[in-house]
Structure formats: structure tokens, C-alpha cells
Design a protein around this motif. Structure first.
Motif, PDB file in Angstrom:
ATOM      1  N   ALA A 138      20.144  -7.478 -20.946  1.00  0.00           N
ATOM      2  CA  ALA A 138      19.203  -6.374 -21.186  1.00  0.00           C
ATOM      3  C   ALA A 138      19.916  -5.088 -21.581  1.00  0.00           C
ATOM      4  CB  ALA A 138      18.346  -6.135 -19.947  1.00  0.00           C
ATOM      5  N   LEU A 139      21.195  -4.963 -21.238  1.00  0.00           N
ATOM      6  CA  LEU A 139      21.976  -3.790 -21.637  1.00  0.00           C
ATOM      7  C   LEU A 139      21.929  -3.582 -23.151  1.00  0.00           C
ATOM      8  CD1 LEU A 139      25.181  -4.043 -19.421  1.00  0.00           C
ATOM      9  CD2 LEU A 139      23.634  -2.083 -19.510  1.00  0.00           C
ATOM     10  N   PHE A 140      21.853  -4.682 -23.878  1.00  0.00           N
ATOM     11  CA  PHE A 140      21.900  -4.612 -25.337  1.00  0.00           C
ATOM     12  C   PHE A 140      20.503  -4.528 -25.968  1.00  0.00           C
ATOM     13  CE2 PHE A 140      25.588  -6.866 -23.727  1.00  0.00           C
ATOM     14  CZ  PHE A 140      26.634  -6.234 -24.381  1.00  0.00           C
ATOM     15  N   PHE A 141      19.467  -4.693 -25.122  1.00  0.00           N
ATOM     16  CA  PHE A 141      18.105  -4.730 -25.662  1.00  0.00           C
ATOM     17  C   PHE A 141      17.145  -3.860 -24.849  1.00  0.00           C
ATOM     18  CE2 PHE A 141      20.161  -8.796 -26.607  1.00  0.00           C
ATOM     19  CZ  PHE A 141      20.031  -8.849 -27.990  1.00  0.00           C
ATOM     20  N   ILE A 142      17.636  -2.751 -24.327  1.00  0.00           N
ATOM     21  CA  ILE A 142      16.806  -1.913 -23.464  1.00  0.00           C
ATOM     22  C   ILE A 142      15.479  -1.526 -24.122  1.00  0.00           C
ATOM     23  CG2 ILE A 142      16.651   0.321 -22.272  1.00  0.00           C
ATOM     24  CD1 ILE A 142      19.675   0.056 -21.736  1.00  0.00           C
ATOM     25  N   PRO A 143      15.479  -1.048 -25.381  1.00  0.00           N
ATOM     26  CA  PRO A 143      14.198  -0.646 -25.981  1.00  0.00           C
ATOM     27  C   PRO A 143      13.200  -1.796 -26.128  1.00  0.00           C
ATOM     28  CG  PRO A 143      16.030   0.297 -27.200  1.00  0.00           C
ATOM     29  CD  PRO A 143      16.597  -0.739 -26.271  1.00  0.00           C
ATOM     30  N   LEU A 144      13.713  -3.031 -26.290  1.00  0.00           N
ATOM     31  CA  LEU A 144      12.817  -4.171 -26.515  1.00  0.00           C
ATOM     32  C   LEU A 144      11.995  -4.519 -25.281  1.00  0.00           C
ATOM     33  CD1 LEU A 144      15.042  -6.571 -28.651  1.00  0.00           C
ATOM     34  CD2 LEU A 144      13.278  -4.975 -29.428  1.00  0.00           C
ATOM     35  N   LEU A 145      12.481  -4.144 -24.077  1.00  0.00           N
ATOM     36  CA  LEU A 145      11.757  -4.480 -22.856  1.00  0.00           C
ATOM     37  C   LEU A 145      10.380  -3.829 -22.822  1.00  0.00           C
ATOM     38  CD1 LEU A 145      14.592  -4.222 -20.195  1.00  0.00           C
ATOM     39  CD2 LEU A 145      13.480  -6.287 -21.029  1.00  0.00           C
ATOM     40  N   SER A 146      10.249  -2.713 -23.546  1.00  0.00           N
ATOM     41  CA  SER A 146       8.965  -2.022 -23.543  1.00  0.00           C
ATOM     42  C   SER A 146       7.890  -2.804 -24.292  1.00  0.00           C
ATOM     43  CB  SER A 146       9.114  -0.622 -24.161  1.00  0.00           C
ATOM     44  OG  SER A 146       9.628  -0.701 -25.472  1.00  0.00           O
ATOM     45  N   TYR A 147       8.291  -3.856 -25.007  1.00  0.00           N
ATOM     46  CA  TYR A 147       7.314  -4.671 -25.731  1.00  0.00           C
ATOM     47  C   TYR A 147       6.752  -5.802 -24.877  1.00  0.00           C
ATOM     48  CZ  TYR A 147       8.748  -2.139 -29.892  1.00  0.00           C
ATOM     49  OH  TYR A 147       9.000  -1.143 -30.796  1.00  0.00           O
ATOM     50  N   VAL A 148       7.305  -5.970 -23.659  1.00  0.00           N
ATOM     51  CA  VAL A 148       6.721  -6.941 -22.727  1.00  0.00           C
ATOM     52  C   VAL A 148       5.547  -6.252 -22.057  1.00  0.00           C
ATOM     53  CG1 VAL A 148       7.083  -8.365 -20.682  1.00  0.00           C
ATOM     54  CG2 VAL A 148       8.942  -8.063 -22.342  1.00  0.00           C
ATOM     55  N   SER A 149       4.343  -6.662 -22.401  1.00  0.00           N
ATOM     56  CA  SER A 149       3.140  -5.984 -21.936  1.00  0.00           C
ATOM     57  C   SER A 149       2.965  -6.113 -20.423  1.00  0.00           C
ATOM     58  CB  SER A 149       1.916  -6.585 -22.643  1.00  0.00           C
ATOM     59  OG  SER A 149       0.736  -6.078 -22.084  1.00  0.00           O
ATOM     60  N   ALA A 150       2.527  -5.025 -19.797  1.00  0.00           N
ATOM     61  CA  ALA A 150       2.201  -5.065 -18.363  1.00  0.00           C
ATOM     62  C   ALA A 150       1.100  -6.071 -18.093  1.00  0.00           C
ATOM     63  CB  ALA A 150       1.787  -3.672 -17.896  1.00  0.00           C
ATOM     64  N   SER A 151       0.224  -6.267 -19.067  1.00  0.00           N
ATOM     65  CA  SER A 151      -0.860  -7.241 -18.924  1.00  0.00           C
ATOM     66  C   SER A 151      -0.341  -8.666 -18.892  1.00  0.00           C
ATOM     67  CB  SER A 151      -1.857  -7.086 -20.076  1.00  0.00           C
ATOM     68  OG  SER A 151      -2.486  -5.822 -20.044  1.00  0.00           O
ATOM     69  N   ALA A 152       0.881  -8.876 -19.381  1.00  0.00           N
ATOM     70  CA  ALA A 152       1.483 -10.207 -19.337  1.00  0.00           C
ATOM     71  C   ALA A 152       2.122 -10.484 -17.975  1.00  0.00           C
ATOM     72  CB  ALA A 152       2.535 -10.339 -20.444  1.00  0.00           C
ATOM     73  N   ILE A 153       2.623  -9.429 -17.338  1.00  0.00           N
ATOM     74  CA  ILE A 153       3.286  -9.572 -16.047  1.00  0.00           C
ATOM     75  C   ILE A 153       2.269  -9.597 -14.911  1.00  0.00           C
ATOM     76  CG2 ILE A 153       4.898  -8.461 -14.449  1.00  0.00           C
ATOM     77  CD1 ILE A 153       6.262  -7.226 -16.918  1.00  0.00           C
ATOM     78  N   ALA A 154       1.196  -8.808 -15.048  1.00  0.00           N
ATOM     79  CA  ALA A 154       0.216  -8.637 -13.975  1.00  0.00           C
ATOM     80  C   ALA A 154      -0.370  -9.951 -13.444  1.00  0.00           C
ATOM     81  CB  ALA A 154      -0.904  -7.706 -14.443  1.00  0.00           C
ATOM     82  N   PRO A 155      -0.801 -10.889 -14.303  1.00  0.00           N
ATOM     83  CA  PRO A 155      -1.399 -12.131 -13.773  1.00  0.00           C
ATOM     84  C   PRO A 155      -0.450 -12.924 -12.879  1.00  0.00           C
ATOM     85  CG  PRO A 155      -1.912 -11.884 -16.102  1.00  0.00           C
ATOM     86  CD  PRO A 155      -0.893 -10.837 -15.780  1.00  0.00           C
ATOM     87  N   VAL A 156       0.828 -12.975 -13.250  1.00  0.00           N
ATOM     88  CA  VAL A 156       1.806 -13.705 -12.438  1.00  0.00           C
ATOM     89  C   VAL A 156       1.936 -13.050 -11.064  1.00  0.00           C
ATOM     90  CG1 VAL A 156       4.223 -14.388 -12.266  1.00  0.00           C
ATOM     91  CG2 VAL A 156       3.058 -14.471 -14.481  1.00  0.00           C
ATOM     92  N   ILE A 157       1.961 -11.720 -11.027  1.00  0.00           N
ATOM     93  CA  ILE A 157       2.074 -10.994  -9.767  1.00  0.00           C
ATOM     94  C   ILE A 157       0.831 -11.215  -8.904  1.00  0.00           C
ATOM     95  CG2 ILE A 157       2.258  -8.690  -8.743  1.00  0.00           C
ATOM     96  CD1 ILE A 157       3.885  -7.831 -11.157  1.00  0.00           C
ATOM     97  N   ILE A 158      -0.345 -11.214  -9.508  1.00  0.00           N
ATOM     98  CA  ILE A 158      -1.605 -11.420  -8.775  1.00  0.00           C
ATOM     99  C   ILE A 158      -1.643 -12.813  -8.142  1.00  0.00           C
ATOM    100  CG2 ILE A 158      -4.106 -11.659  -9.011  1.00  0.00           C
ATOM    101  CD1 ILE A 158      -3.908  -9.531 -11.284  1.00  0.00           C
ATOM    102  N   ILE A 159      -1.324 -13.824  -8.917  1.00  0.00           N
ATOM    103  CA  ILE A 159      -1.366 -15.200  -8.415  1.00  0.00           C
ATOM    104  C   ILE A 159      -0.333 -15.401  -7.306  1.00  0.00           C
ATOM    105  CG2 ILE A 159      -0.984 -17.626  -9.017  1.00  0.00           C
ATOM    106  CD1 ILE A 159      -2.051 -16.931 -11.829  1.00  0.00           C
TER     107      ILE A 159
END
Length: 420
Positions: A316-337
Motif C-alpha cells: 500500500a506504500l506504493f498505492f496510497i491514493p488508490l485506496l480511496s477508490y475502495v468504496s465504504a459501501s463495499a466494506i460495510a456489508p462485510v463488517i455488518i455480517i
């Protein structure tokens, strides 16, 4: 063939856990920036301590736990220690250093065994369920499904919001893949929903203009603790409060999500040592990330999951700006379940015994309502022995549990009346 499948499952689980916690790379520096720590440097500190923590807990403890700066403890560092108590961020790092030392003195000795043995079983189940409910709340908020209410604490957010609709789509997809027992189902859902979110233009708006080329400036954060305040009473009160948060948040999370409890003591010790290192690297203490449960839910049982996550933090050190393209809506369902799965531990609580159930009830609801795992623990540990005393069973409680209740009460008292 079986070993290859297990390795594949661990790696996929590590990728899932990394994406579930990857927001910390951006969010932790944003919070610490309010304390005065330069955000562009704090990003490197966040990544470096996460790499060290994940590799250490994976290699030494062989535990499927991701270590990273904690959301609750970074807020405590910034808004309590620095903003409210008046310390500089360098002095705050000194508080973190000594809290880490206290943590290590307990975690690396037989004191940790005693703590883990005397905690009542019902409170352990409650800790797991409370953290699970906290994750559900975080997931719903991340997914734009709930928001601060106008007349209530929380209310349903607008379902016309594309981010909310994307979260619901992600929840449906994640549930289908999980129920169908598809290997790497959570990771597949994260990638698919992030891809859809990109085309719907639903991404984190904090796109960072920083790269590995800026790393030479990071030395400005190294070894910055300021020891000039060690003679002040409020310094030691801050150390006490942070120590309580670190020790019992860690016990709660490890007891709650670690599938193999035989690895708990080593993981506990590793985390305490990494906490000390975090203050020297210029960031708030690390914690066992509750989002590790997403990787465990995906099948992780060994340290390979943590090592995988550590390697991804390095990449991730080399791709810091790209992490912002991972939508919170994509992470949220996994956290909820994942949170819902953790709440299943409530089935083991003795509901017919109100002296067992009510402390658990308070613990479970106060964690998400207060936004602090340690605050929820405080209510549970204070009320549990009180209720046993009320029914004449005072002698059935280990003295250590009484001591913990008193310490938690002191901590709540100091926090409530801001006696620093």
C-alpha cells in the motif's frame, strides 16, 4: 492438496481483513492531524507500525489478527490527551510509551494469565457480542444506512442515497456468497462492489496526493516523545487511563474473535510490545483490529492471514491514493455480517439469571452507544460484582474482579469529571 487449499483460504482471508481495515491508512492520519501530527508523515507511521504489528503477531503468535492504530485510541490520544489535557503531540507520545510499558508488564507476565482466568464467562460472551454490535453500528454508518438523528441519537439515512443503495446491494451479494460457502466470498463482494462504486462515482473523496517519494521526510516523526511532563500528576493519570483502554480493549477483542484461545497469551504479549514501538514511530498505540473478524469469518485460523495483511500494508506504500477508490459501501456489508456472527455468543449467556444477564446487557449496549469498548467494559465490570453482592454471593467473586471494578470506576470518574 488440502494444505494448498488451507493456504489459499488464509491468504484470501488476509486480503479480506486488509481491505476491511485499509481505511485506517487514511482515517488515522486525519484524526491525528488534529493533535498536530503532520498528516503526510502520519500516513507512513500508520503503515509502518501496521506492517510490524501484523508480521510480528503472524510469525510469533501464529494468530489471525491484524494489528493497526486503533480508532478509539487515536481519538483518545487526539481529543482527550492533547486537546482536553493540554499536552503536545510529542508529550502524548510519551503517555503512549509509558502506557505501552504498563501494558507489556502485564501482558508478558503471569498477571495476564490471572486476568484471563478470573474474568466471568458471561462477561467474556458479552465482550464478544458487544464488539459485534459495535461493528454492526460502524458498518451501517460506513454504508450510509444510518446517521445522527434530528430528534434521536440515530436514525435511518435516506435510502435514495446511491451509497446506501450500493451498501444494500453489497449486503445481498455478501450474504449470498457467505451462505453458499463460496471461498473468498467476502473478498469477491468487496471487489465487485468497489468496481460498481467506481462507475457510479461512489468513492472516498479524500484522494491523497502523496507517494513513496515523500518517505525521506518521515524521519521528522521518529523518536519524538517529550519526557518533560513526567513530573506532573495529570501525566500519570493519562497513562493510567490509556493503559486501561489498551489492556481491556485487547482482552475483549482477543477473547471475542480469536478462534484458537491457545494463541491468546502470545498475541497479547506481541501487541503490548508493538504498542511501545508505535510511540517511537510517531503514531498512537496499535490495537487488535476488530475488523480482523472479517478475515476469521472468511476462514482464517493461522498467522498467515496476519502476514498477508502485513504484506499488503507494505504494498500500500506504493498505492496510497488508490485506496480511496475502495468504496465504504463495499466494506460495510462485510463488517455488518461479521458483527452479527459475533453477537451469536449471547446464546451462551444465562438469560434466566438476571445477575449474569444485566451486566452483559449493559456491556453490550454501552460499547456502541458510547463508541468505546473500554467504556462498555467498565459498565459490565462495575455492575457484575455489585449485583452478586446484592444477592449475597459476594464471596463467589474473585478479588481481582472487585479490583477491576474499582479501577474501571476510577477511570469513569476521572473521565466524567475531567479530573486531570
Amino acid at each position: 492438496m488440502a494444505s494448498k487449499n488451507l493456504l489459499k483460504k488464509e491468504i484470501i482471508a488476509g486480503i479480506t481483513a486488509f481491505f476491511a481495515i485499509s481505511y485506517i491508512i487514511i482515517v488515522n492520519p486525519l484524526i491525528l492531524a488534529d493533535s498536530g501530527i503532520p498528516m503526510q508523515l502520519s500516513i507512513f507511521a500508520t503503515i509502518f507500525i501496521s506492517i510490524i504489528g501484523c508480521l510480528a503477531v503472524g510469525c510469533w503468535a501464529d494468530a489471525p489478527i491484524v494489528l493497526a492504530p486503533g480508532m478509539g485510541v487515536n481519538a483518545f490520544f487526539t481529543y482527550t490527551i492533547v486537546k482536553n489535557m493540554g499536552f503536545s503531540w510529542q508529550q502524548g507520545l510519551t503517555v503512549s510509551l509509558f502506557a505501552g510499558i504498563v501494558f507489556a508488564l502485564i501482558a508478558c507476565t503471569h498477571l495476564s494469565d490471572r486476568l484471563l482466568q478470573v474474568i466471568p464467562a458471561s462477561l467474556k460472551y458479552g465482550i464478544t457480542a458487544g464488539i459485534g454490535l459495535f461493528l454492526v453500528e460502524i458498518g451501517l454508518e460506513k454504508g450510509s444506512l444510518i446517521e445522527t438523528g434530528h430528534n434521536t441519537i440515530i436514525e435511518l439515512a435516506s435510502l435514495q442515497n446511491p451509497a446506501a443503495l450500493l451498501t444494500i446491494l453489497g449486503l445481498i451479494l455478501s450474504l449470498v456468497l457467505y451462505l453458499r460457502k463460496i471461498d473468498g466470498g467476502f473478498f469477491i463482494a468487496i471487489v465487485a462492489i468497489s468496481f460498481i462504486g467506481y462507475y457510479w462515482n461512489i468513492t472516498d473523496k479524500t484522494v491523497l496526493n502523496i507517494s513513496i517519494a515523500n518517505i525521506s521526510d518521515y524521519r521528522q516523526l521518529l523518536f519524538q516523545p517529550d519526557f518533560t511532563v513526567m513530573g506532573e500528576a495529570k501525566f500519570w493519570l493519562a497513562v493510567f487511563s490509556m493503559s486501561m483502554i489498551l489492556i481491556f480493549d485487547t482482552i475483549g477483542i482477543l477473547e471475542g474473535i480469536l478462534p484458537n484461545k491457545d494463541r491468546l497469551k502470545k498475541a497479547f504479549a506481541v501487541l503490548s510490545l508493538v504498542t511501545i514501538i508505535s510511540s517511537l514511530l510517531g503514531t498512537c498505540p496499535t490495537v487488535a483490529a476488530a475488523e480482523s473478524a472479517a478475515g476469521i469469518a472468511a476462514g482464517a485460523r493461522r498467522g498467515i492471514m496476519a502476514i498477508t495483511a502485513g504484506c499488503l500494508f507494505a504494498i500500500a506504500l506504493f498505492f496510497i491514493p488508490l485506496l480511496s477508490y475502495v468504496s465504504a459501501s463495499a466494506i460495510a456489508p462485510v463488517i455488518i455480517i461479521t458483527g452479527a456472527m459475533m453477537m451469536q455468543q449471547l446464546q451462551y449467556v444465562e438469560f434466566n439469571d438476571f445477575t449474569e444477564w444485566f451486566p452483559v446487557f449493559l456491556l453490550v449496549v454501552m460499547i456502541p452507544l458510547s463508541g468505546s469498548i473500554s467504556t462498555g467494559l467498565a459498565f459490565g465490570f462495575i455492575v457484575y460484582p455489585f449485583m452478586k453482592i446484592c444477592i449475597g454471593k459476594a464471596k463467589t467473586i474473585n478479588p481481582i474482579v472487585y479490583g477491576l471494578g474499582i479501577l474501571f470506576f476510577i477511570d469513569l470518574f476521572f473521565s466524567a469529571y475531567k479530573i486531570f
